[in-house]
Design a protein around this motif. Structure first.
Motif, PDB file in Angstrom:
ATOM      1  N   MET A   1     -45.951 -38.377 -69.905  1.00 57.92           N
ATOM      2  CA  MET A   1     -44.681 -38.645 -69.281  1.00 57.92           C
ATOM      3  C   MET A   1     -44.843 -39.604 -68.109  1.00 57.92           C
ATOM      4  N   ARG A   2     -46.096 -39.719 -67.653  1.00 54.60           N
ATOM      5  CA  ARG A   2     -46.353 -40.685 -66.590  1.00 54.60           C
ATOM      6  C   ARG A   2     -46.002 -42.094 -67.045  1.00 54.60           C
ATOM      7  N   LEU A   3     -46.298 -42.393 -68.303  1.00 50.57           N
ATOM      8  CA  LEU A   3     -46.012 -43.712 -68.839  1.00 50.57           C
ATOM      9  C   LEU A   3     -44.512 -43.994 -68.797  1.00 50.57           C
ATOM     10  N   LEU A   4     -43.712 -43.034 -69.239  1.00 51.65           N
ATOM     11  CA  LEU A   4     -42.260 -43.229 -69.236  1.00 51.65           C
ATOM     12  C   LEU A   4     -41.733 -43.358 -67.810  1.00 51.65           C
ATOM     13  N   SER A   5     -42.307 -42.594 -66.886  1.00 55.18           N
ATOM     14  CA  SER A   5     -41.903 -42.711 -65.481  1.00 55.18           C
ATOM     15  C   SER A   5     -42.262 -44.083 -64.922  1.00 55.18           C
ATOM     16  N   THR A   6     -43.414 -44.600 -65.316  1.00 56.36           N
ATOM     17  CA  THR A   6     -43.829 -45.934 -64.863  1.00 56.36           C
ATOM     18  C   THR A   6     -42.878 -47.000 -65.394  1.00 56.36           C
ATOM     19  N   VAL A   7     -42.512 -46.875 -66.663  1.00 58.11           N
ATOM     20  CA  VAL A   7     -41.575 -47.835 -67.257  1.00 58.11           C
ATOM     21  C   VAL A   7     -40.228 -47.763 -66.547  1.00 58.11           C
ATOM     22  N   ALA A   8     -39.717 -46.555 -66.311  1.00 58.27           N
ATOM     23  CA  ALA A   8     -38.429 -46.397 -65.631  1.00 58.27           C
ATOM     24  C   ALA A   8     -38.480 -46.983 -64.231  1.00 58.27           C
ATOM     25  N   ALA A   9     -39.591 -46.771 -63.515  1.00 62.25           N
ATOM     26  CA  ALA A   9     -39.725 -47.319 -62.161  1.00 62.25           C
ATOM     27  C   ALA A   9     -39.752 -48.847 -62.194  1.00 62.25           C
ATOM     28  N   GLY A  10     -40.452 -49.415 -63.163  1.00 62.82           N
ATOM     29  CA  GLY A  10     -40.487 -50.873 -63.294  1.00 62.82           C
ATOM     30  C   GLY A  10     -39.110 -51.453 -63.581  1.00 62.82           C
ATOM     31  N   LEU A  11     -38.345 -50.761 -64.401  1.00 65.78           N
ATOM     32  CA  LEU A  11     -36.987 -51.213 -64.707  1.00 65.78           C
ATOM     33  C   LEU A  11     -36.094 -51.132 -63.476  1.00 65.78           C
ATOM     34  N   ARG A  12     -36.229 -50.067 -62.704  1.00 68.21           N
ATOM     35  CA  ARG A  12     -35.431 -49.941 -61.482  1.00 68.21           C
ATOM     36  C   ARG A  12     -35.812 -51.001 -60.457  1.00 68.21           C
ATOM     37  N   ALA A  13     -37.043 -51.482 -60.537  1.00 70.19           N
ATOM     38  CA  ALA A  13     -37.510 -52.520 -59.610  1.00 70.19           C
ATOM     39  C   ALA A  13     -36.998 -53.902 -59.994  1.00 70.19           C
ATOM     40  N   GLY A  14     -36.301 -53.991 -61.124  1.00 65.16           N
ATOM     41  CA  GLY A  14     -35.693 -55.256 -61.515  1.00 65.16           C
ATOM     42  C   GLY A  14     -36.439 -56.029 -62.580  1.00 65.16           C
ATOM     43  N   ARG A  15     -37.511 -55.478 -63.102  1.00 69.89           N
ATOM     44  CA  ARG A  15     -38.244 -56.174 -64.154  1.00 69.89           C
ATOM     45  C   ARG A  15     -37.527 -55.991 -65.482  1.00 69.89           C
ATOM     46  N   SER A  16     -37.729 -56.912 -66.399  1.00 67.59           N
ATOM     47  CA  SER A  16     -37.096 -56.814 -67.713  1.00 67.59           C
ATOM     48  C   SER A  16     -37.825 -55.766 -68.550  1.00 67.59           C
ATOM     49  N   PRO A  17     -37.138 -55.173 -69.541  1.00 73.83           N
ATOM     50  CA  PRO A  17     -37.804 -54.179 -70.395  1.00 73.83           C
ATOM     51  C   PRO A  17     -39.050 -54.747 -71.079  1.00 73.83           C
ATOM     52  N   GLN A  18     -38.974 -56.010 -71.529  1.00 77.85           N
ATOM     53  CA  GLN A  18     -40.129 -56.610 -72.201  1.00 77.85           C
ATOM     54  C   GLN A  18     -41.327 -56.714 -71.254  1.00 77.85           C
ATOM     55  N   GLU A  19     -41.087 -57.114 -70.000  1.00 78.75           N
ATOM     56  CA  GLU A  19     -42.176 -57.219 -69.026  1.00 78.75           C
ATOM     57  C   GLU A  19     -42.809 -55.850 -68.746  1.00 78.75           C
ATOM     58  N   VAL A  20     -41.955 -54.864 -68.593  1.00 72.65           N
ATOM     59  CA  VAL A  20     -42.462 -53.528 -68.269  1.00 72.65           C
ATOM     60  C   VAL A  20     -43.264 -52.960 -69.426  1.00 72.65           C
ATOM     61  N   TRP A  21     -42.734 -53.080 -70.657  1.00 72.19           N
ATOM     62  CA  TRP A  21     -43.469 -52.566 -71.814  1.00 72.19           C
ATOM     63  C   TRP A  21     -44.771 -53.326 -72.009  1.00 72.19           C
ATOM     64  N   LEU A  22     -44.743 -54.632 -71.805  1.00 71.92           N
ATOM     65  CA  LEU A  22     -45.956 -55.433 -71.958  1.00 71.92           C
ATOM     66  C   LEU A  22     -47.031 -54.990 -70.957  1.00 71.92           C
ATOM     67  N   SER A  23     -46.621 -54.716 -69.728  1.00 72.19           N
ATOM     68  CA  SER A  23     -47.608 -54.322 -68.714  1.00 72.19           C
ATOM     69  C   SER A  23     -48.095 -52.876 -68.902  1.00 72.19           C
ATOM     70  N   THR A  24     -47.303 -52.031 -69.550  1.00 73.15           N
ATOM     71  CA  THR A  24     -47.719 -50.628 -69.690  1.00 73.15           C
ATOM     72  C   THR A  24     -48.395 -50.327 -71.025  1.00 73.15           C
ATOM     73  N   VAL A  25     -47.881 -50.896 -72.126  1.00 66.00           N
ATOM     74  CA  VAL A  25     -48.464 -50.576 -73.439  1.00 66.00           C
ATOM     75  C   VAL A  25     -49.080 -51.790 -74.124  1.00 66.00           C
ATOM     76  N   GLY A  26     -48.956 -52.966 -73.494  1.00 65.40           N
ATOM     77  CA  GLY A  26     -49.578 -54.149 -74.066  1.00 65.40           C
ATOM     78  C   GLY A  26     -48.747 -54.835 -75.141  1.00 65.40           C
ATOM     79  N   ARG A  27     -47.498 -54.428 -75.300  1.00 62.72           N
ATOM     80  CA  ARG A  27     -46.595 -55.040 -76.274  1.00 62.72           C
ATOM     81  C   ARG A  27     -45.235 -55.210 -75.607  1.00 62.72           C
ATOM     82  N   PRO A  28     -44.463 -56.209 -76.014  1.00 64.23           N
ATOM     83  CA  PRO A  28     -43.160 -56.429 -75.379  1.00 64.23           C
ATOM     84  C   PRO A  28     -42.108 -55.381 -75.766  1.00 64.23           C
ATOM     85  N   GLU A  29     -42.405 -54.582 -76.783  1.00 62.59           N
ATOM     86  CA  GLU A  29     -41.506 -53.484 -77.120  1.00 62.59           C
ATOM     87  C   GLU A  29     -42.349 -52.278 -77.508  1.00 62.59           C
TER      88      GLU A  29
END
Length: 165
Positions: free
Chosen positions: A1-29
Motif C-alpha cells: 500500500m506504500r506504493l499506492l500512497s506514493t502514487v497518490a502523493a505524487g499526483l497531489r504534488a501536481g505530477r501527471s499520472p504517467q510521470e508518477v507511474w513511471l517513477s514508481t513502477v517503471g512504466r507510464p501506466e
C-alpha cells in the motif's frame, strides 16, 4: 500500500499520472506485473489489485482526479487486511480447542498408566474396551471433521463476494 500512497502523493504534488507511474513502477501506466514487482507489501491485497489498476486506468482515461481513487483503494485494502487479521484471530480459539481436545484421550490413557491402571490392556482386550476405543476414535475423527467444516464455513462467510459479509 506504500506504493499506492506514493502514487497518490505524487499526483497531489501536481505530477501527471504517467510521470508518477513511471517513477514508481517503471512504466507510464500500471500493470499487474509492474505493480506486483514494485510493491512487495501488497501480497494480501493481490486479489483486489486488478480492480485497483482498472480504476486507475479509467480515471486517467476520463481525466478524473486519480488521487481520491487511490485513497479509496488504500482504505479498502487496509480494511480488508484488518478483517483478515481479525478473522484469523477469531478462528485461532476454535483451532486451539480442537487441538487440545484431540490430545485429551491420549493424556487420559497416560494418566491411567501413571495411577497404576492398565487402560491399554482394557482398550485392546477385544471386547467392550476395544468397542470403546473404536467408538471413541470414530467420534474424535467425526468431531475433527465437523469442526474443520465449521471453520471453513466461517472463513468463507467472511470472504468478499460471499454474500454474508
Amino acid at each position: 500500500m506504500r506504493l499506492l500512497s506514493t502514487v497518490a502523493a505524487g499526483l497531489r504534488a501536481g505530477r501527471s499520472p504517467q510521470e508518477v507511474w513511471l517513477s514508481t513502477v517503471g512504466r507510464p501506466e500500471p500493470t499487474l506485473e509492474a505493480v506486483s514487482a514494485a510493491a512487495p507489501d501488497l501480497p494480501a491485497a493481490m486479489a483486489q489489485l486488478p480492480q485497483v489498476i482498472a480504476a486507475c486506468r479509467v480515471a486517467t482515461e476520463l481525466g478524473a482526479p486519480l488521487a481520491p481513487v487511490l485513497d479509496r483503494a488504500i482504505a479498502t485494502l487496509e480494511a480488508e487486511q484488518e478483517a483478515a487479521t481479525e478473522a484469523a484471530a477469531a478462528l485461532a480459539g476454535p483451532r486451539q480447542t480442537v487441538r487440545l481436545l484431540s490430545w485429551l484421550p491420549l493424556w487420559g490413557v497416560l494418566l491411567g498408566i501413571l495411577v497404576g491402571a492398565s487402560p491399554v490392556t482394557v482398550l485392546l482386550d477385544g471386547g467392550v474396551g476395544s468397542l470403546c476405543l473404536l467408538g471413541g476414535a470414530g467420534c474424535a475423527l467425526a468431531g475433527r471433521r465437523w469442526v474443520r467444516g465449521l471453520v471453513a464455513d466461517a472463513r468463507a462467510a467472511g470472504e468478499p463476494g460471499s454474500g454474508d459479509g
